[in-house]
Design a protein around this motif. Sequence first.
Motif, short mmCIF file in Angstrom:
data_model
loop_
_atom_site.label_atom_id
_atom_site.label_comp_id
_atom_site.label_asym_id
_atom_site.label_seq_id
_atom_site.Cartn_x
_atom_site.Cartn_y
_atom_site.Cartn_z
N ARG A 54 -1.10 -7.07 13.10
CA ARG A 54 -1.91 -6.64 12.01
C ARG A 54 -1.41 -5.27 11.08
O ARG A 54 -1.92 -5.47 9.81
CB ARG A 54 -3.17 -5.96 12.61
CG ARG A 54 -4.14 -6.84 13.41
CD ARG A 54 -4.51 -8.05 12.41
NE ARG A 54 -5.30 -7.77 11.37
CZ ARG A 54 -5.91 -8.64 10.63
NH1 ARG A 54 -5.93 -9.92 10.73
NH2 ARG A 54 -6.59 -8.14 9.55
N LEU A 55 -0.31 -4.69 11.37
CA LEU A 55 0.04 -3.64 10.61
C LEU A 55 1.10 -4.36 9.63
O LEU A 55 1.08 -3.90 8.46
CB LEU A 55 0.94 -2.73 11.52
CG LEU A 55 -0.01 -1.59 12.10
CD1 LEU A 55 1.29 -0.57 13.14
CD2 LEU A 55 -0.43 -0.75 11.30
N GLU B 187 -7.32 -6.47 2.73
CA GLU B 187 -7.93 -5.63 4.00
C GLU B 187 -8.15 -4.38 3.51
O GLU B 187 -8.94 -3.49 4.02
CB GLU B 187 -6.91 -5.80 4.99
CG GLU B 187 -6.65 -7.18 5.36
CD GLU B 187 -7.87 -7.84 6.37
OE1 GLU B 187 -8.58 -6.97 6.83
OE2 GLU B 187 -8.08 -8.86 6.66
N VAL B 188 -7.41 -3.75 2.60
CA VAL B 188 -7.15 -2.40 2.23
C VAL B 188 -7.36 -2.03 0.88
O VAL B 188 -6.64 -2.64 0.15
CB VAL B 188 -5.72 -1.75 2.71
CG1 VAL B 188 -5.52 -0.43 2.41
CG2 VAL B 188 -5.45 -2.20 4.24
N SER C 26 -5.53 4.10 10.35
CA SER C 26 -4.48 3.11 9.70
C SER C 26 -4.75 1.90 9.72
O SER C 26 -4.75 0.97 8.73
CB SER C 26 -3.06 3.46 10.30
OG SER C 26 -2.55 4.74 10.10
N CYS C 27 -5.14 1.32 10.78
CA CYS C 27 -5.38 -0.19 10.89
C CYS C 27 -6.28 -0.33 12.07
O CYS C 27 -5.92 0.45 13.15
CB CYS C 27 -4.01 -0.78 11.19
SG CYS C 27 -4.13 -2.66 11.16
N GLU D 251 -1.65 -6.12 7.05
CA GLU D 251 -2.52 -5.40 6.44
C GLU D 251 -1.87 -4.43 5.46
O GLU D 251 -2.38 -4.14 4.30
CB GLU D 251 -3.62 -4.53 7.28
CG GLU D 251 -4.64 -5.51 7.93
CD GLU D 251 -5.67 -4.74 8.67
OE1 GLU D 251 -5.86 -3.34 8.27
OE2 GLU D 251 -6.31 -5.41 9.55
N THR E 66 -6.43 4.54 5.60
CA THR E 66 -6.66 3.47 4.63
C THR E 66 -8.15 3.67 4.41
O THR E 66 -8.89 3.95 4.94
CB THR E 66 -6.32 2.00 5.38
OG1 THR E 66 -7.26 2.04 6.50
CG2 THR E 66 -4.82 2.09 5.67
#
Length: 196
Positions: free
Chosen positions: A84-85, A136-137, A66-67, A88, A50
């Motif tokens: 969070r996965l 976030e991303v 990834s996170c 996000e 990410t």
Amino acid sequence: MTSDELVVLVDDDGHAIGTAPKASVHGQETPLHLAFSSYVFDRDGRVLLTRRAAHKVTWPGVLTNSCCGHPLPGEPLDHAVGRRLSYELGLPPAPADLILPTFAYRAVMANGVVEHELCPVYRVTVDGPAVPNPEEVGETLWMPWEEFAGAVLRGELVISPWCAEQVALLVKLGPDPMDWAPAPESDLPPAARVAS
């Protein structure tokens, strides 16, 4: 996520010593606090990378794993990974395997802002596509693990400092991420040993 979200502060031995608002802990005097990193893989062994959103306080716009995130006080780390996965990346629940239970780092940005985290690392395997949350991303990218890890080790990718340190440790576990043996929860720092 609310602006008054709390993070768990820890001492050098990994014991919880209090909490602080998340918004207050990332500056030039960042205290050591509990966090996590996760590496999401698909069934073909590709890792989900990410790019951090451009408005992030720490390492905005930088490519990373990834996170990452922070468990809420009293929240098991594997639950925080799933939370969070979902938030996000829009990913459905999946088992989170503990891989590096005691990873910690301190990194300083050019502007003096510090990240200082006790940050266990998890592996998650998913079947579905990621749907990034633009809060976030900035973007997502799937890359074969071997290609990604090699580029990191050769210094060919500009990535977050924690990701660079983690990849150097993860490659020592073997070439195939699916073969990495999960660590027991008992290896987690004391502050992270929260009953599910």
